[in-house]
Write an enzyme that holds these catalytic residues in place. Structure first.
Site, mmCIF file in Angstrom:
data_model
loop_
_atom_site.group_PDB
_atom_site.id
_atom_site.type_symbol
_atom_site.label_atom_id
_atom_site.label_comp_id
_atom_site.label_asym_id
_atom_site.label_seq_id
_atom_site.Cartn_x
_atom_site.Cartn_y
_atom_site.Cartn_z
ATOM 1 N N SER A 1 0.891 -1.171 0.000
ATOM 2 C CA SER A 1 0.000 0.000 0.000
ATOM 3 C C SER A 1 0.926 1.218 0.000
ATOM 4 C CB SER A 1 -0.901 0.010 1.231
ATOM 5 O OG SER A 1 -1.735 -1.108 1.249
ATOM 6 N N LYS B 1 0.115 5.072 8.346
ATOM 7 C CA LYS B 1 0.823 5.432 7.099
ATOM 8 C C LYS B 1 -0.186 5.670 5.971
ATOM 9 C CE LYS B 1 1.651 1.925 4.844
ATOM 10 N NZ LYS B 1 0.991 1.048 3.884
ATOM 11 N N LYS C 1 -6.320 2.907 -2.745
ATOM 12 C CA LYS C 1 -6.117 2.091 -1.544
ATOM 13 C C LYS C 1 -6.013 2.969 -0.292
ATOM 14 C CE LYS C 1 -5.051 -1.183 1.279
ATOM 15 N NZ LYS C 1 -6.082 -2.105 1.764
HETATM 16 P P1 NDP Z 1 4.391 -6.587 7.818
HETATM 17 O O1 NDP Z 1 4.894 -5.493 8.668
HETATM 18 O O2 NDP Z 1 3.781 -7.792 8.444
HETATM 19 O O3 NDP Z 1 5.586 -7.131 6.857
HETATM 20 C C1 NDP Z 1 6.435 -6.228 6.212
HETATM 21 C C2 NDP Z 1 7.362 -6.979 5.282
HETATM 22 O O4 NDP Z 1 8.285 -6.044 4.698
HETATM 23 C C3 NDP Z 1 8.211 -8.055 5.964
HETATM 24 O O5 NDP Z 1 8.464 -9.079 5.055
HETATM 25 C C4 NDP Z 1 9.492 -7.276 6.282
HETATM 26 O O6 NDP Z 1 10.630 -8.104 6.400
HETATM 27 C C5 NDP Z 1 9.625 -6.448 5.017
HETATM 28 N N1 NDP Z 1 10.457 -5.268 5.211
HETATM 29 C C6 NDP Z 1 10.303 -4.286 6.140
HETATM 30 N N2 NDP Z 1 11.255 -3.337 5.983
HETATM 31 C C7 NDP Z 1 12.045 -3.756 4.953
HETATM 32 C C8 NDP Z 1 13.191 -3.209 4.324
HETATM 33 N N3 NDP Z 1 13.735 -2.042 4.722
HETATM 34 N N4 NDP Z 1 13.754 -3.902 3.308
HETATM 35 C C9 NDP Z 1 13.214 -5.082 2.895
HETATM 36 N N5 NDP Z 1 12.135 -5.646 3.455
HETATM 37 C C10 NDP Z 1 11.546 -4.980 4.469
HETATM 38 O O7 NDP Z 1 3.383 -5.915 6.787
HETATM 39 P P2 NDP Z 1 2.116 -6.566 6.032
HETATM 40 O O8 NDP Z 1 2.517 -7.824 5.368
HETATM 41 O O9 NDP Z 1 0.950 -6.545 6.946
HETATM 42 O O10 NDP Z 1 1.855 -5.421 4.949
HETATM 43 C C11 NDP Z 1 2.620 -5.286 3.752
HETATM 44 C C12 NDP Z 1 1.933 -4.203 2.895
HETATM 45 O O11 NDP Z 1 0.594 -4.632 2.606
HETATM 46 C C13 NDP Z 1 1.807 -2.847 3.622
HETATM 47 O O12 NDP Z 1 1.958 -1.806 2.718
HETATM 48 C C14 NDP Z 1 0.382 -2.893 4.189
HETATM 49 O O13 NDP Z 1 -0.127 -1.581 4.392
HETATM 50 C C15 NDP Z 1 -0.339 -3.667 3.088
HETATM 51 N N6 NDP Z 1 -1.554 -4.363 3.510
HETATM 52 C C16 NDP Z 1 -1.598 -5.160 4.630
HETATM 53 C C17 NDP Z 1 -2.780 -5.795 4.997
HETATM 54 C C18 NDP Z 1 -2.900 -6.690 6.201
HETATM 55 O O14 NDP Z 1 -4.038 -7.139 6.499
HETATM 56 N N7 NDP Z 1 -1.807 -7.014 6.910
HETATM 57 C C19 NDP Z 1 -4.020 -5.604 4.206
HETATM 58 C C20 NDP Z 1 -3.836 -4.836 2.993
HETATM 59 C C21 NDP Z 1 -2.666 -4.215 2.685
HETATM 60 P P3 NDP Z 1 11.061 -8.735 7.826
HETATM 61 O O15 NDP Z 1 10.424 -10.094 7.859
HETATM 62 O O16 NDP Z 1 12.529 -8.754 7.751
HETATM 63 O O17 NDP Z 1 10.541 -7.809 8.915
#
Ligand code: NDP
Length: 293
Positions: free
Chosen positions: A94, A238, A169
């Site tokens: 997102s 965010k 979104k």
């Molecule tokens: P999480 O916080 O659970 O996961 C984030 C992911 O990004 C992890 O794999 C993390 O890796 C990785 N990450 C974080 N920082 C970095 C970096 N600097 N470099 C590389 N990788 C990085 O988030 P979600 O999965 O919940 O959400 C992901 C996206 O989807 C967001 O934009 C969110 O707004 C959107 N979203 C989420 C929903 C939900 O229900 N959860 C619904 C709809 C949209 P690591 O494992 O190392 O921490």
């Protein structure tokens, strides 16, 4: 021929999306915390890339699902000249419209197509393959992206040019935030008056004040006192910020969305980065001295 699909970001929603991609396409994953990628690889039999460059080297289509456009840009630009003409990046983060336009422009110089493809429907929708995907971009990227996201989507809508998916979104999630705050305050007041949360929702959900928050989130998470963590409040905060940028860019004066931004930013400071988005209602309960039951 079916594309080889690389998936970057196995977080709360990325992981179940990647599992559905792996079940349909030849795929490879990368995650910043390697142990998460390794356990995903063991459970699904998917190849794990040593770094994003190895994944981009191998893939025809790359999907990113990271917290914000900032991390997407870091990863994409970090890969440097490993990108090849005619590859496609589908960004399911997102993200921010301006961020996606900048990433698309950076990739365009290497002939790589970009589609912003954020999702709605939550972690359960990802596991069930019923997410709604809102895509911004143009052909041929859109057609190719549609094929790949259908692994986890029940509904795919092409909403406009690059950035339009991310704008829509953010606006959707700002509406979610408004509903969480308004419903939490309304129910806190009714409970203090002696109306149970369950009774109040029975009426509201048969009336015009209902929403996904009153029909699903509050019964499942607040009345049950379960408070599961599926979508971090920090990420919704965010999204509200991005929605405000969209309003500012278009000259629309924010009122309701400005108010929820303050409430969510304050709750984020109080509850921390790991709290779930619905936990905003804990803050409303605390301030009102009542539990919504
Ligand atoms: P999480 O916080 O659970 O996961 C984030 C992911 O990004 C992890 O794999 C993390 O890796 C990785 N990450 C974080 N920082 C970095 C970096 N600097 N470099 C590389 N990788 C990085 O988030 P979600 O999965 O919940 O959400 C992901 C996206 O989807 C967001 O934009 C969110 O707004 C959107 N979203 C989420 C929903 C939900 O229900 N959860 C619904 C709809 C949209 P690591 O494992 O190392 O921490």
């Amino acid at each position: 021929m079916a594309p080889r699909v690389g998936f970057i970001g196995l977080g709360a929603i990325g992981r179940p999306m990647a599992a559905r991609v792996a079940a349909r396409f030849e795929s490879m994953v990368w995650n910043r915390t390697a142990s998460r990628a390794e356990s995903f690889g063991r459970e699904t039999g998917t190849a794990v890339a040593a770094d994003p460059t190895a994944l981009v080297d191998w893939a025809d289509v790359v999907i990113t699902c990271l917290p914000t456009s900032v991390e997407v840009r870091e990863v994409v630009e970090g890969v440097g000249d490993a990108w090849r003409a005619d590859q496609l990046l589908v960004d399911c983060t997102s993200g921010a419209p301006a961020g996606s336009r900048a990433i698309a422009e950076w990739l365009r110089r290497s002939g790589v197509h970009f589609v912003d493809a954020p999702v709605s429907g939550g972690t359960s929708g990802a596991a069930a393959g019923t997410l709604t995907v809102m895509m911004g971009g143009s052909e041929p990227g859109i057609g190719r992206a549609r094929d790949v996201v259908s692994a986890f989507a029940g509904n795919v809508v092409h909403v406009g040019p690059v950035g339009a998916g991310h704008a829509l979104k953010a606006i959707n999630n700002a509406l979610l935030a408004v509903n969480i705050q308004a419903s939490g305050e309304a129910l806190a007041a009714l409970v203090k008056l002696g109306v149970s949360g369950k009774t109040a929702l029975e009426v509201i959900n048969a009336s015009s004040g209902r929403s996904n928050v009153t029909e699903n989130l509050i019964p499942e998470r607040v009345l049950s006192r379960r408070w599961p963590r599926t979508f971090r409040l920090a990420l919704l905060d965010k999204d509200i910020g991005i929605a405000l940028e969209v309003l500012q860019e278009t000259g629309v004066e924010p009122t309701a969305i400005g108010v929820v931004r303050e409430a969510f930013a304050k709750a984020r400071r109080a509850l921390g980065e790991e709290a779930d988005h619905v936990e905003l209602i804990k803050e409303i309960e605390r301030a009102a001295g009542v539990e919504i039951r």
